[in-house]
Design an enzyme around this catalytic site. Structure first.
Site, PDB file in Angstrom:
ATOM      1  N   GLY A  39      -5.818  -4.147   0.947  1.00  0.00           N
ATOM      2  CA  GLY A  39      -6.166  -3.163   1.966  1.00  0.00           C
ATOM      3  C   GLY A  39      -6.133  -1.745   1.454  1.00  0.00           C
ATOM      4  N   ASN A  97      -8.423   0.464   0.857  1.00  0.00           N
ATOM      5  CA  ASN A  97      -9.592   1.318   1.067  1.00  0.00           C
ATOM      6  C   ASN A  97      -9.335   2.479   2.021  1.00  0.00           C
ATOM      7  OD1 ASN A  97      -9.917  -1.290   2.889  1.00  0.00           O
ATOM      8  ND2 ASN A  97     -10.789   0.425   4.031  1.00  0.00           N
ATOM      9  N   GLY A 117      -5.977   4.863   4.384  1.00  0.00           N
ATOM     10  CA  GLY A 117      -4.582   5.083   4.707  1.00  0.00           C
ATOM     11  C   GLY A 117      -3.665   5.184   3.504  1.00  0.00           C
ATOM     12  N   GLY A 145      -2.599   2.881   1.643  1.00  0.00           N
ATOM     13  CA  GLY A 145      -3.092   2.065   0.540  1.00  0.00           C
ATOM     14  C   GLY A 145      -4.067   2.816  -0.341  1.00  0.00           C
ATOM     15  N   SER A 179       8.121  -0.941   7.609  1.00  0.00           N
ATOM     16  CA  SER A 179       7.823   0.118   8.570  1.00  0.00           C
ATOM     17  C   SER A 179       9.080   0.534   9.313  1.00  0.00           C
ATOM     18  CB  SER A 179       6.785  -0.384   9.579  1.00  0.00           C
ATOM     19  OG  SER A 179       6.630   0.520  10.647  1.00  0.00           O
ATOM     20  N   TYR A 238       3.501  -6.081  16.575  1.00  0.00           N
ATOM     21  CA  TYR A 238       3.541  -5.186  15.413  1.00  0.00           C
ATOM     22  C   TYR A 238       4.944  -5.085  14.829  1.00  0.00           C
ATOM     23  CZ  TYR A 238       3.187  -1.172  12.376  1.00  0.00           C
ATOM     24  OH  TYR A 238       3.247  -0.358  11.278  1.00  0.00           O
TER      25      TYR A 238
END
Length: 307
Positions: free
Chosen positions: A20, A22, A24, A26, A150, A175
């Site tokens: 992932g 691409n 944020g 990351g 998180s 989440y």
């Protein structure tokens, strides 16, 4: 050890895979590692967004070595294909488990295998990927697996008796529970790696409270509206940009003094330079880790014995 995010060690001999990557945190993890000379592989679901990220890194980092490869963490065939490709590489120095769903649906949804979608995206695909790609990391001295946790892990609970939230779904429970599970997996993986005498380390980190409105604009990657900029800057006292949030996984990849026994996050909890912090007791619990592991094996249809 003092760590300066602006003065990274040379890492031209390393290859790092970021799921992932691409957008944020990351994306900025990839950009900063590329700036240190790392060969970066972005494993992404959307090929157009992946290529935009690759183009951005090449535009912003002179001589960047970066490429994209397909990965849909909710698709077992896609996960398996990436694992097979990693096994064919000469070396994999780090696998950053960054892909995830940040904004869960209001109503419970499932993947094609019947797993709750947030759990599938944030945990199960990575569990299967690590199980299958671990031999690639075992071949590389000092290899690392970095799990993105998180702050939400401090504000929720993990329901082992209803892991798929069939009886108690809310978007927040999905989440926060998935992020707790990701951290539990990372710590339990470290315990099993140490017990097996492995040279691979499993590190758990969190990027603080990082928002897109406080992040530098990058064409094709991060282009928040003026309204988003204004709203996020009202929270400047306790937030930071995703580029600063990326300092944490970047240090986890590059700092040779770190071990899987620690927990890395911003020095100010929600913002700041990467520093040692405290994970929740639930995340670190060996008992919870031992109970969660077989549930992840069953849900991902993947036996995972660390030898």
């Amino acid at each position: 050890m003092a760590w300066d995010p602006a003065e990274l060690p040379d890492a031209h001999d390393r290859t790092v895979v970021i799921t992932g990557g691409n957008a944020g945190v990351g994306y900025f993890t990839a950009e900063q590692l590329a700036g240190a000379g790392v060969r970066v592989v972005l494993a992404c679901r959307d090929p157009e967004r992946a290529e935009s990220a690759v183009a951005a890194i090449r535009r912003r980092v002179r001589g960047a070595r970066v490429e994209a490869t397909p990965l849909d963490v909710t698709d077992r065939a896609s996960v398996d294909a990436l694992a097979e490709s990693l096994l064919e590489r000469e070396r994999v120095d780090a696998l950053v488990l960054n892909a995830g769903m940040v904004h869960p649906p209001r109503e419970r949804r499932t993947d094609r295998y019947g797993n709750e979608l947030v759990l599938s995206t944030n945990v199960l695909g990575h569990f299967r990927l690590v199980a299958r790609a671990l031999p690639a990391l075992e071949r590389t001295d000092g290899a690392r697996i970095v799990s993105l946790g998180s702050l939400a892990s401090r504000l929720g609970s993990l329901r082992l008796d209803d892991l798929q939230l069939e009886r108690s779904y809310t978007s927040w429970r999905a989440y926060s529970g998935s992020k707790i599970a990701a951290q539990v997996f990372g710590f339990e993986l470290e315990r099993r790696l140490r017990a097996a005498g492995s040279g691979v380390a499993s590190l758990v980190v969190h990027p603080g409270y990082s928002t897109s409105g406080r992040t530098p604009g990058v064409r094709g990657v991060n282009q928040p509206s003026r309204a988003k900029r204004f709203a996020d800057n009202l929270q400047a006292a306790w937030t930071q940009g995703k580029d600063h949030g990326a300092w944490v996984p970047v240090r986890a990849v590059l700092d040779p003094t770190l071990t899987g026994e620690g927990y890395l996050g911003p020095a100010g909890l929600t913002k700041g330079a990467p520093a040692s912090g405290r994970a929740t007791r639930a995340s670190r619990s060996p008992r919870t880790g031992a109970r969660l592991w077989p549930l992840l094996e069953a849900a991902s249809d993947q036996e995972f014995t660390v030898r």
